[in-house]
Enzyme design. Structure first.
Site, PDB file in Angstrom:
ATOM      1  N   TYR A  84       0.842  -1.288   0.020  1.00 36.15           N
ATOM      2  CA  TYR A  84       0.102  -0.042  -0.080  1.00 36.15           C
ATOM      3  C   TYR A  84       0.926   1.228   0.073  1.00 36.15           C
ATOM      4  O   TYR A  84       2.075   1.176   0.113  1.00 36.15           O
ATOM      5  CB  TYR A  84      -0.976  -0.096   1.172  1.00 36.15           C
ATOM      6  CG  TYR A  84      -0.829  -0.207   2.442  1.00 36.15           C
ATOM      7  CD1 TYR A  84       0.624   0.032   2.951  1.00 36.15           C
ATOM      8  CD2 TYR A  84      -1.895  -0.149   3.199  1.00 36.15           C
ATOM      9  CE1 TYR A  84       0.671   0.188   4.377  1.00 36.15           C
ATOM     10  CE2 TYR A  84      -1.576  -0.567   4.903  1.00 36.15           C
ATOM     11  CZ  TYR A  84      -0.358  -0.117   5.247  1.00 36.15           C
ATOM     12  OH  TYR A  84      -0.299  -0.169   6.598  1.00 36.15           O
ATOM     13  N   GLU A  85       0.205   2.364  -0.386  1.00 36.23           N
ATOM     14  CA  GLU A  85       0.849   3.609  -0.794  1.00 36.23           C
ATOM     15  C   GLU A  85       2.121   3.543  -1.852  1.00 36.23           C
ATOM     16  O   GLU A  85       3.024   4.085  -1.591  1.00 36.23           O
ATOM     17  CB  GLU A  85       1.619   4.423   0.448  1.00 36.23           C
ATOM     18  CG  GLU A  85       0.660   4.403   1.935  1.00 36.23           C
ATOM     19  CD  GLU A  85      -0.415   5.811   1.349  1.00 36.23           C
ATOM     20  OE1 GLU A  85      -0.099   6.212   0.544  1.00 36.23           O
ATOM     21  OE2 GLU A  85      -1.614   5.587   2.143  1.00 36.23           O
ATOM     22  N   GLY A  86       1.445   2.610  -2.637  1.00 34.93           N
ATOM     23  CA  GLY A  86       2.552   2.398  -3.737  1.00 34.93           C
ATOM     24  C   GLY A  86       3.476   1.156  -3.664  1.00 34.93           C
ATOM     25  O   GLY A  86       4.327   1.169  -2.433  1.00 34.93           O
TER      26      GLY A  86
END
Lengths: 595, 595
Positions: free
Chosen positions: A438-440
């Site tokens: 998550y968040e890339g």
């Protein structure tokens, strides 16, 4: 049931001796940041983490959240803990004083955030998302929205979310399809968002959703996405709650970990359309969202540090208690605690060394951010921003990739008992598993790193850091100390690998972008490994001067740990370098049908 | 829901071209092992794995097992699948023809077992434990016990278990406390055993427990442990079931993975004592148990191969289907399947290359075992046994450590969807996580490797393999092919690292056992990495000669994959070597109180 004791000694070392807390305290606006205050904050936070958040971590995992008719119930104890959390002012702590925050430097809040993440990662996500939304509104929102939302979000009475992902738009936000139809001073938002962390819950009376959507006339792709603030309950001009907005939590996900944190599918505008307000300029939503994202990326990197620390503490506790087998070289001798067995020690040292390097890196990055924000010299600000930008994907990617290994090692130290859920070691690994996604994802971080952070400035930021590393190498050499020389030789190998890989990358990025991208993740890991090694070497330099002080024990351990890192972790740098420099063609060569 | 298609093409390659199936078929007693028969067996097994076992894998995970009043109920479909499994003769397949098995070489059964483990690891454990118990009784049991138990255990009508672990006796079996009191021709067994795989279930009418316990006059430590066969239902002389024995499943564990496999706490002798029969000599139980353990260790290593293959297939399927982002170098272009993105390819290649190397290693080891068992020349038998012994901890340790990484990468390829349990990628990682623990942790394997398998014979077995590697290096060089030269250079680096580490180990093992043990796991990984690299190089040598055949595609892929391994995996050898040779003191230096 596992406990957590915040490692304040090592946190203070990383803050004072590696990230330069004194320099940060000397920046304009940080007058009240005294050593005493910082220690007091850390002590109070450590207490809250151990006494309030850590005890409900396992039940958050076991019970998870329940969703019924759009209402989400959190695990026992979460609501009460959240009330205490906001009453004690912890939610507001890292936020700007303009809206009720304490305006402490990032370096200080980073240490505190590490404690929330370690004691209860699932719980801590709520604050992280809220403060991300606060940052987006504070930087880009209309004045009336700031007044209306920010005070209550900063205090934590209301929480915030980031609504980016749709099922066809994950890493590629250009594919976002949610719609925003203008209607007077507001918009009607419709669309389905997935993976919305703390998208619905029972801990706060209102939830302020930040939502990416497209205006009717928006261009295709990333340049046609706008950001909206879409509250769960509309807010009247006097700040009181108005009617329920047209949005609902359709379901929550069954995940491998972070069960205590509800991950919602959010349905906007299934009836008349959810009322939302534009944040920032139309079609510039992605830029606004990145304000939140970069901060969130550093924070997720910090989750890697935190959950690894938690796993380490648990493994260490078990290794000290569990008695099994006689010591090596003494067959038939009395059995000893397993920490006496060399391979168990190796596992613990590996966890410890990586964690300290990761913490040093994350705190160092936070200090760069503070300087980029507040330094009086604009050139210095720009330079520190460049370094912050470079380090953000490294902190995010490297600390989280490490966290998977470290939490897995935490299970391994336990042997068979580690695989039993009640022991609690599994939860850390299951929780850690999301952090590289998550968040890339790590791949996204790595592409950001090699493109925007290395190739675009022709390696200037990396070379700046390499210059600092060379100064450290000279100091290690000049010290005339055997341990420091060993550490220096290993670091030298690491910096040469980083230089070589950087040169290769700069030579190939434009000419052959696919080849460069094939080595992106190894390059990210190389950066983390070497920068972490540099910070550990600096730590050893400082610690060596304090081996006769009252605090000699801590510093002796630091030297040993830095040497372990130099001998067991830094040698990986060469392997990464070879994969980058020689390995691109074999990544790309296989025809797709032959996989 | 995930599917599984057995990789029979690569299995046959590993069998024929790397492990030497033709040589195995030429061994005495293997007359009927023709290529046609082997392919037919693999095809039938592949069908059974895909059609019967794979479809119930996810529900085994989701439902787990239930324990009520000592009775364990397995997940929906398991009982029916087990009936089909034994009816089709699959349980008996690897066993000796003396008791109804097919007596196929290990090499052939290894490929089939890989399919069971990949399609449904939890299910496959039942057969693995049964056949382990069969081996123990067949090698060490009394004649009447062989007649009484083996036919029904080989057929699978009855299943078997290994009861070793007690809460204070995990890796250290010398601490076993369960008791055996002589009573006429039998013993009364009492004690509590934990972590008993398939210790109780509803799939078979009887369960034959192999139990370690101490006689009243037994010496302390490992030399006072005896092995007993303790059936759940006593068996009458005519083979019919008699009374229920005094043993019960007290509970089953909540584990991180392999939920479909019940892990029992077994209470023996809570009333009058469970009736058991001595297997082998008194006080020699550990030696008898090792007959089962070594086989089981190779099989757990094979689980690492199998679960990795399953994770790879699922990740590959997703990467081919999932469309996201335009290709690198074409900003704004149409989005493509993510397999086109270099980092996703890198992840898939990494999985693929390691899996093929692991499979090659596991099958090669199986072939050594076949030769050790059946070769007409006693010197050759001895030599092959030595190599089998050397490879056993490497297969177990390296393939399972890899499996954790590979199944984790499988999640990563999926991005956010990978973390959602319904996707199925998490289950593979959760299942894989036990493999580095049970049947001896990686640390235990590594100590066995450096002590009994390397130091004891002064490195003779390793040097034998290094000799074969040098022959391969010469062949790679002589081929005059660019790809093969690159592979050869990398392998040369690997063999030098293995030589250097081995020399260091031999010089230090007696003098400083703790230092040697500090590098044991890195040494195990070094062995796996280099031997795997050697087998991949041999694969490339063979494949290069077939690039113009009808089967050119498979062989072209093999060359690319071997090159990827040489460039991305083999360079890790240097890092392991450095950790072993330089890193012992920093593993051991830290005072225990300073962790």
């Amino acid at each position: 049931m596992t406990t957590y004791v915040a490692p304040t000694r090592d946190m203070l070392f990383a803050m004072n001796d590696l990230a330069g807390l004194a320099e940060i305290a000397a920046l304009p606006g940080n007058d009240e940041v005294t050593p005493d205050l910082v220690e007091a904050i850390l002590d109070e936070a450590a207490k809250f983490a151990s006494e309030v958040l850590a005890p409900i971590n396992a039940q958050g995992d076991r019970q998870g959240c329940q969703c019924k008719d759009g209402e989400v119930t959190t695990a026992d104890g979460f609501k009460a803990a959240y009330s205490k959390f906001i009453e004690s002012g912890w939610n507001a702590m890292p936020a700007s004083p303009d809206f009720g925050g304490q305006g402490l430097p990032s370096l200080v809040s980073t240490a505190v955030l590490e404690m929330w993440k370690a004691s209860n990662m699932a719980f801590s996500l709520c604050q992280m998302l809220t403060l991300g939304a606060v940052a987006a509104i504070a930087h880009h929102g209309r004045e009336q929205d700031k007044q209306l939302y920010l005070p209550k979000m900063v205090s934590g009475e209301w929480t915030g979310t980031m609504n980016l992902t749709e099922s066809q738009a994950g890493s590629d936000l250009s594919a976002v399809r949610s719609k925003a139809q203008p209607e007077g001073d507001h918009y009607r938002i419709s669309g389905t968002k997935i993976f919305i962390t703390w998208g619905e819950h029972d801990m706060a009376e209102n939830i302020i959703h930040m939502v990416l959507a497209r205006l009717p006339d928006a261009p295709e792709g990333t340049k046609g996405i706008s950001l909206f603030v879409v509250p769960k309950f509309l807010v009247n001009a006097d700040g009181s709650l108005g009617q329920r907005n047209d949005l609902i939590c359709a379901s929550i996900e069954h995940k491998m970990g972070i069960h205590g944190s509800p991950t919602a599918v959010m349905a906007f505008g299934e009836n008349e359309g959810a009322i939302g307000y534009l944040v920032g300029e139309a079609n510039r939503g992605l830029a606004c969202m990145f304000t939140m994202m970069n901060h969130a990326r550093l924070n997720v990197g910090l989750e890697g540090v935190a959950i690894s620390e938690r796993a380490y503490q648990q493994a260490l506790g078990y290794a000290r208690e569990r008695v099994q087998s006689s010591p090596i070289g003494s067959p038939g001798g009395a059995p000893v605690a397993i920490i006496r067995h060399p391979d168990v020690r190796r596992m613990l040292m590996n966890m410890k060394a990586r964690i300290e390097a990761m913490r040093a890196l994350a705190y160092f990055a936070a200090a760069q951010m503070d300087k980029a924000h507040s330094h009086p010299d604009p050139d210095e600000r720009r330079m520190r921003q460049t370094i912050t930008d470079l380090l953000t994907p490294v902190v995010k990617g490297w600390c989280t990739e490490n966290a998977i290994d470290i939490t897995s090692t935490g299970i391994q130290v336990h042997g068979g008992v580690g695989f039993i859920e009640e022991t609690g070691a599994c939860q850390h690994m299951r929780d850690a598993r999301i952090t590289t996604i998550y968040e890339g994802t790590t791949g996204i971080q790595a592409n950001d790193l090699i493109g925007r952070k290395v190739a675009r400035d022709k390696g200037a930021a990396v070379k700046l850091l390499l210059g600092e590393m060379n100064a450290t190498l000279a100091a290690l050499d000049a010290a005339g100390d055997k341990e420091l020389r060993v550490i220096g030789e290993s670091l030298q190998g690491g910096t040469l690998a980083l230089e070589q890989a950087t040169e290769w990358l700069l030579a190939n990025y434009d000419r052959n972008p696919a080849s460069a991208a094939a080595g992106a993740v190894p390059y990210l890991k190389l950066c983390g490994t070497v920068i972490g090694g540099w910070l550990m070497a600096r730590a050893a330099l400082v610690a060596t001067t304090r081996l006769s002080t009252a605090d000699a024990d801590f510093h002796r351990a630091k030297v040993v740990t830095a040497r372990f890192y130099a001998e067991h972790v830094l040698p990986e740098a060469q392997a990464y370098c070879q994969a980058i420099v020689n390995g691109a063609s074999s990544v790309l060569a296989l025809e797709e049908s032959l996989f």
